[in-house]
Design an enzyme around this catalytic site. Structure first.
Site, PDB file in Angstrom:
ATOM      1  N   TYR A  72      33.892 -39.951  -2.819  1.00 22.44           N
ATOM      2  CA  TYR A  72      32.846 -39.369  -1.980  1.00 22.44           C
ATOM      3  C   TYR A  72      33.036 -39.696  -0.503  1.00 22.44           C
ATOM      4  O   TYR A  72      32.635 -38.901   0.358  1.00 22.44           O
ATOM      5  CB  TYR A  72      31.459 -39.792  -2.476  1.00 22.44           C
ATOM      6  CG  TYR A  72      31.093 -39.102  -3.759  1.00 22.44           C
ATOM      7  CD1 TYR A  72      30.616 -37.797  -3.764  1.00 22.44           C
ATOM      8  CD2 TYR A  72      31.277 -39.742  -4.983  1.00 22.44           C
ATOM      9  CE1 TYR A  72      30.313 -37.146  -4.949  1.00 22.44           C
ATOM     10  CE2 TYR A  72      30.968 -39.100  -6.172  1.00 22.44           C
ATOM     11  CZ  TYR A  72      30.494 -37.805  -6.155  1.00 22.44           C
ATOM     12  OH  TYR A  72      30.196 -37.152  -7.325  1.00 22.44           O
ATOM     13  N   HIS A  88      20.866 -30.796  -6.062  1.00 23.87           N
ATOM     14  CA  HIS A  88      21.896 -31.718  -6.541  1.00 23.87           C
ATOM     15  C   HIS A  88      22.212 -32.818  -5.533  1.00 23.87           C
ATOM     16  O   HIS A  88      23.235 -33.499  -5.659  1.00 23.87           O
ATOM     17  CB  HIS A  88      23.166 -30.946  -6.897  1.00 23.87           C
ATOM     18  CG  HIS A  88      23.001 -30.083  -8.113  1.00 23.87           C
ATOM     19  ND1 HIS A  88      23.832 -29.021  -8.407  1.00 23.87           N
ATOM     20  CD2 HIS A  88      22.081 -30.122  -9.112  1.00 23.87           C
ATOM     21  CE1 HIS A  88      23.437 -28.458  -9.532  1.00 23.87           C
ATOM     22  NE2 HIS A  88      22.373 -29.101  -9.978  1.00 23.87           N
ATOM     23  N   CYS A 144      21.953 -52.252   2.300  1.00 30.22           N
ATOM     24  CA  CYS A 144      20.911 -51.266   2.554  1.00 30.22           C
ATOM     25  C   CYS A 144      20.222 -51.580   3.878  1.00 30.22           C
ATOM     26  O   CYS A 144      19.788 -52.716   4.088  1.00 30.22           O
ATOM     27  CB  CYS A 144      19.902 -51.288   1.408  1.00 30.22           C
ATOM     28  SG  CYS A 144      18.440 -50.265   1.707  1.00 30.22           S
ATOM     29  N   THR A 197      27.024 -18.353  -7.492  1.00 31.04           N
ATOM     30  CA  THR A 197      26.885 -19.344  -8.553  1.00 31.04           C
ATOM     31  C   THR A 197      27.244 -18.714  -9.892  1.00 31.04           C
ATOM     32  O   THR A 197      26.955 -17.540 -10.136  1.00 31.04           O
ATOM     33  CB  THR A 197      25.470 -19.943  -8.593  1.00 31.04           C
ATOM     34  OG1 THR A 197      25.366 -20.876  -9.668  1.00 31.04           O
ATOM     35  CG2 THR A 197      24.415 -18.871  -8.734  1.00 31.04           C
ATOM     36  N   LEU A 246      31.099 -12.938  -6.351  1.00 32.62           N
ATOM     37  CA  LEU A 246      32.446 -12.379  -6.259  1.00 32.62           C
ATOM     38  C   LEU A 246      32.709 -11.402  -7.394  1.00 32.62           C
ATOM     39  O   LEU A 246      33.369 -10.376  -7.220  1.00 32.62           O
ATOM     40  CB  LEU A 246      33.470 -13.518  -6.270  1.00 32.62           C
ATOM     41  CG  LEU A 246      34.910 -13.168  -5.897  1.00 32.62           C
ATOM     42  CD1 LEU A 246      34.979 -12.596  -4.487  1.00 32.62           C
ATOM     43  CD2 LEU A 246      35.797 -14.404  -6.023  1.00 32.62           C
ATOM     44  N   ALA A 252      31.205 -13.699  -0.435  1.00 30.38           N
ATOM     45  CA  ALA A 252      29.876 -13.976   0.115  1.00 30.38           C
ATOM     46  C   ALA A 252      29.798 -13.654   1.595  1.00 30.38           C
ATOM     47  O   ALA A 252      28.772 -13.181   2.081  1.00 30.38           O
ATOM     48  CB  ALA A 252      29.508 -15.444  -0.134  1.00 30.38           C
TER      49      ALA A 252
END
Length: 234
Positions: A51, A106, A133, A174, A200, A217
């Site tokens: 990530y 998400h 944190c 999607t 698409l 798109a």
């Protein structure tokens, strides 16, 4: 109200690969290893590296909103009613294009969450097990603010309320294979909304849509937005 669901297909033309490929890999990583709580518990360093790389890519100069993102921002500015974007994407390209009314079901790549105190922070730097944190100062609890497989999507109550009240529901880019998002079009149609698919190619759930437009798109979304705004002007 217009409710718009966007998926990976709207950001793919900005250079962001789709989440799930045919071979079960995402950016050459096994999905189970980097997108599940089990994978994170087994090897948090691997997940953080993954990530961190995605975050740096998103922040790079070459990662920009494309004409589809910009068209939806224009729709929100110029449409007389409310426009809500529900996105499955974890990038911030809708916001960078100018959209204000966006729900990330998400999660968001540029946010981090502390598992110790549950605080959510804007985050552009790398994360690791040594990261503390900013709120509780505990180490080891900071994770990407991403909904992994087997976790509950965010904003579901607000999303379901909007879908049941909308007059138009549009699905953009999607596949319609991942739940609960795959159920949204049927829910909207059952509550009287007109449903439209911009993709698409036709999807397996095309039968729940009243109309469809197929193509990239960056082409079909601006065309649809122009048609909506032209009707309002006419």
């Amino acid at each position: 109200m217009i409710v718009i669901l966007t998926g990976a297909g709207i950001s793919q033309e900005s250079g962001i690969p789709t989440f799930r490929s045919a071979d079960g890999l995402w950016q050459n990583e096994e999905i189970d290893a980097v997108a599940t709580p089990r994978g994170y518990a087994r090897d948090p360093d691997r997940v953080h590296r993954f990530y961190n790389a995605r975050r740096r890519e998103l922040l790079s100069a070459g990662m920009r909103p494309n004409p589809a993102h910009k068209a939806l921002a224009r729709l929100e500015r110029e449409y007389e009613g409310r426009v809500l974007i529900i996105t499955q994407n974890i990038d911030n390209l809708h916001e960078r294009a100018g959209s204000l009314n966006v729900l990330h079901m998400h999660g968001e790549l540029l946010k981090a969450r502390c598992e110790n105190c549950c605080a959510v922070h804007q985050w552009e730097a790398d994360l690791g097990r040594e990261t503390s944190c900013p709120r509780c100062d505990e180490h080891g609890g900071m994770r990407p603010h991403i909904v992994w497989f087997q976790e509950m999507p965010f904003h579901m109550e607000e999303i379901e309320t909007a879908i049941m009240r909308c007059r138009t529901f549009v699905s953009i880019g999607t596949s319609g294979n991942v739940y609960p998002a795959a159920s949204f079009a049927g829910m909207a149609r059952a509550n009287g909304a007109m449903t439209l698919e911009l993709n698409l190619e036709p999807t397996q759930g095309q039968h729940v849509f009243h109309n469809s437009m197929h193509g990239p798109a960056s082409k079909v979304v601006p065309q649809w937005v122009d048609s909506v705004l032209f009707k309002k002007m006419g």
